[in-house]
Design an enzyme around this catalytic site. Sequence first.
Site: not given
Length: 328
Positions: A107-109
């Site tokens: 998720i994301c970074t």
Amino acid sequence: MERREHRVGILVFDGMKMLDLSGPAEVFSEANRFGADYRLSLVSVGGKPVRSSIGVQVPVDADALDGPAFDTLLVVGGDALPTFPVDPGLGAAAADLAPRAGRVASICTGAFVLGAAGLLDGRRATTHWQHTALLARRHPEARVEPDAIFVRDGTTYTSAGVTAGIDLALALVEDDHGPDLTRDVARSLVVYMQRAGGQSQFSASLQGPAPQTPVLRLVQDAVKVDPTADHSLEALAARVQVSPRHLTRMFRAELDTTPMKYVELIRFDLAKALLDAGHNATEAAALSGFPSYESLRRAFARHLGLSPTRYRQRFSTTGADGPRGPRT
């Protein structure tokens, strides 16, 4: 529907984004209300509780290196991951868990953790648009796509910023249980059903400031949550208890468009993403809410000057595992 246990392990750490954890976790939990059987476990390096980005301490269930094998491994993101080298222990935990998981997602970074573990080498990937260039520099072996909501390459998934984790979780649920259950989950959570992976992080549904008028915000939310519903001018006006003429005036005054043009743009944006993901034009028309292929064709002619089929031939992309057919 037969319930089959599906174990989801979520790798967490100090400074993680709370929404990266809670958003996908709520999707899986809500899916259980409609017949799924997801079992969520939080794991960390050393099995220690972690402190989230909002300062809340989160207990975990197990040490990442001692935990069981998972059907799905999720790695959340955090603000420090693009700024500093990934903690070696965190990268090692992901590298240990991933081969024992049926599929791996970030998720994301969290993509930076997968990269540090060598899990993005030779794969397509994405992350929050602010950090895609850095991810590409740090992991040149990965093929970073800077504009996708989420990317699937084989059994490895990566997603854009925070709320894109909800889109990714919905896609995983749809892979497991099909579109009907997933639509129930999305409607229950009142979220967009669902932004396809290839949809731009800068798409029509994400651009521009939110309208100031509460009535317009309600209309926009209704269209985004379920683009396939009845969104005729009369239906939208009845939903917010104003006349069709008054609703049209409000759209023109604040958004410089009409309700029907707004509905078409949201549906067009979703249809384009569905074509990018491998659906044919007829499927894209039905799944995005257009009443027929012909209405989709006219929308494509207005916005792009070419047909949906021609667009798919020119611009659609496939993953390392080949083009995806429609989910069943």
